[in-house]
Design an enzyme around this catalytic site. Structure first.
Site, mmCIF file in Angstrom:
data_model
loop_
_atom_site.group_PDB
_atom_site.id
_atom_site.type_symbol
_atom_site.label_atom_id
_atom_site.label_comp_id
_atom_site.label_asym_id
_atom_site.label_seq_id
_atom_site.Cartn_x
_atom_site.Cartn_y
_atom_site.Cartn_z
ATOM 1 N N ARG A 161 0.834 -1.193 -0.290
ATOM 2 C CA ARG A 161 0.363 0.130 -0.092
ATOM 3 C C ARG A 161 0.615 1.248 -0.444
ATOM 4 O O ARG A 161 1.511 1.710 1.195
ATOM 5 C CB ARG A 161 -1.100 -0.061 1.415
ATOM 6 C CG ARG A 161 -1.678 0.742 1.265
ATOM 7 C CD ARG A 161 -2.991 0.980 2.253
ATOM 8 N NE ARG A 161 -2.337 0.964 3.495
ATOM 9 C CZ ARG A 161 -3.671 1.282 4.442
ATOM 10 N NH1 ARG A 161 -5.217 1.755 4.221
ATOM 11 N NH2 ARG A 161 -3.270 1.015 5.650
ATOM 12 N N ASP A 445 -4.026 3.294 13.940
ATOM 13 C CA ASP A 445 -3.133 3.685 13.166
ATOM 14 C C ASP A 445 -3.903 5.187 12.831
ATOM 15 O O ASP A 445 -4.358 5.073 13.200
ATOM 16 C CB ASP A 445 -2.736 2.932 11.873
ATOM 17 C CG ASP A 445 -4.412 3.026 10.694
ATOM 18 O OD1 ASP A 445 -5.732 3.332 11.081
ATOM 19 O OD2 ASP A 445 -4.499 2.080 9.861
#
Length: 531
Positions: A161, A445
């Protein structure tokens, strides 16, 4: 043309293996070909927000109705290593996480240069080195207590990613301008890893974050075509799964698949950022788009259920994988009761996804891999996916996707305190270089930190009355900040607290949660505080 590329970041051990002249040439080529389009698309995001702020709404696009109504087109068949995706694990690309994720028993590891990663220069370059070493099976890690980590015989498929289109890589200047973080992360990975991955039986696979339109997907597709040609790979070698984690993208799922169809590997329900996007896009629209405590918003909420079911129907209609959302729970080795309650919620969530037609789902911790696998095994059996389950029973309207007001739950002082504490703890860790942080038995996160701070902003600017009767004011939030920092200091100890970056975390949180302006994304204001 490499001579007009300036790398301003410090040089570390083995950096020359990643930042080779040939690799930098690819980066410069991508920047010159696509950066102007990137900036134009970011301006289009701003224009769309202005329309929403002025009272506009989102809808399925009239100009692309032909794409949605044409039953004939399908995406490419699943690529090797991406046929069975029933369990995927996410995490940053430090050496220990790389090894643990690849060994976890998950089918796929999302190697994250985005939300689970702080974009420190060393993190970005060392992460690329770790990917190269992992693919070559030469990575290992020894902890401070002497425990050694090494790769098992069978490992997960790697899917990388990169950062979103909005984020720069400030340490690389091409013709005097910072290049895109997306192109930096993608370009280095493709250049160094594509052929070794192909030789190993998989390929260069990616997760694309934060897209807001099919035009942004078209840009990625054009980048894939140009990069494959540059390094001599057949067109269609690259495969990409798009995270549907912004509200505008939910209205263009089919078009996004269409733009990427020869490179598409499906869509993912990036639900935490999706909640953040709801607040961000409709922040000026008053109580119609107010959310209750973030921990109370589940996939059973009407607008979230509509989004998830539309994603499955869209993917399966076009032969693409539909991947479910994150189970962020981290098992506790000291509190069986916490585990029991949390695992029951994880099971409920994964049963819902598997039953709804998802082909797999995400977990944040290796201990959750068996739980998720067991549930999807029970639905899939020996089948690698359930793409044949086309969910023709699903019809979703624009009104259902935007029905935030029907979300059950309350705004509470406990929720406010959780938002503040989680955001402060995450930001302090983020500023020290760690982007995936265990807080209150959840792996947090950037997405969860964004929800937390944006919810405080939303409640404050709408004068929300909490369940106990208190109105959210600046004075209340600042008092809660002081009290939660006091709890943190008591928990970690005075010395550890003084060594941390708590003052910076407080300043950053205050900037993002209490200012009149809504800071666009976590890393943009924070970049100024990073080396």
């Amino acid at each position: 043309m490499v001579s007009s590329v300036e790398i301003t970041g410090p040089v570390g051990d083995r950096y020359d293996e990643v930042l080779t002249a040939e690799a930098v040439e690819l980066l410069a080529s991508l920047h010159r070909a696509f950066d102007a389009r990137r900036h134009a698309l970011l301006e289009a995001r701003d224009k769309r927000y202005a329309e929403l702020a002025a009272g506009g709404t989102l809808h399925f696009l009239d100009e692309t109705s032909g794409v949605r109504e044409d039953p004939r087109w399908r995406v490419a068949d699943p690529a090797p290593g991406l046929v069975d995706r029933r369990v995927e694990i996410t995490g940053p690309t430090d050496a220990k996480m790389t090894i643990n994720a690849l060994n976890s028993g998950a089918k796929v590891w999302l190697a994250d240069f985005e939300d689970a990663n702080t974009p420190l220069w060393d993190n970005m370059v060392t992460g690329q080195l770790n990917l190269r070493d992992a693919i070559a099976r030469r990575i290992d890690f020894t902890s401070a207590d002497g425990k050694r980590y090494a790769l098992a015989d069978q490992v997960a498929t790697i899917v990388v990613r990169p950062r979103g289109w909005h984020l720069p890589e400030k340490h690389v200047l091409v013709d005097g301008e910072p290049m895109s973080g997306s192109l930096f992360d993608f370009g280095l990975c493709l250049f160094h890893c594509a052929r070794p991955l192909l030789d190993g039986g998989t390929g260069p696979y990616f997760y694309l974050p934060k897209l807001e339109s099919h035009h942004e997907a078209r840009l990625w597709n054009d980048v894939f075509v140009a990069a494959q040609e540059h390094v001599g790979l057949p067109r269609g070698t690259v495969r990409a799964t798009v995270l549907i984690e912004t509200v505008p993208a939910a209205f263009e799922m089919e078009e996004i698949l269409y733009e990427l169809r020869e490179h598409s590997a499906g869509l993912n329900a990036g639900r935490w950022d999706y909640l953040f996007s709801i607040i961000k896009k409709f922040r000026t629209r008053g109580r119609e788009f107010l959310l209750p405590d973030r921990n109370a918003v589940t996939m059973a909420a009407p607008f979230m259920r509509a989004y998830a079911e539309l994603l499955v129907r869209t993917c399966h209609r076009r032969g693409a994988h539909a991947i479910g959302g994150m189970a962020a729970f981290i098992p506790s080795r000291r509190d069986p009761e916490v585990n029991e309650r949390a695992l029951a919620k994880v099971r409920e969530d994964k049963v819902r996804e598997a039953t709804a037609g998802f082909d797999g789902s995400w977990v944040a911790h290796p201990d959750l891999v068996p739980v998720c696998r067991e549930i999807f095994d029970g639905v899939l059996g020996d089948r690698p996916h359930q793409i044949e389950k086309t969910r023709e029973d699903v019809t979703v309207t624009a009104e259902q996707l935007l029905d935030v007001a029907s979300t059950p739950g309350e705004a509470t002082e406990e929720g406010l305190r959780n938002d503040v504490s989680v955001a402060l703890q995450y930001l302090e860790s983020w500023l020290r270089g760690t982007g995936a942080v265990a807080i209150f038995n959840l792996m947090e996160d950037a997405a969860t930190a964004e929800i937390a701070r944006s919810q405080v902003w939303q409640w404050l600017h709408n004068g929300v009355e909490l369940a106990g009767g208190q109105v959210v004011t600046r004075d209340l939030v600042e008092r809660v900040i002081d009290e939660e920092l006091g709890k943190i200091r008591a928990a970690v100890g005075d010395e550890a607290y003084r060594r941390g970056r708590w003052a910076d975390a407080r300043a950053l949180f205050t900037e993002m949660a209490l200012s009149d302006d809504f800071a666009e994304f976590l890393t943009l204001p924070a970049y100024a505080r990073m080396p």
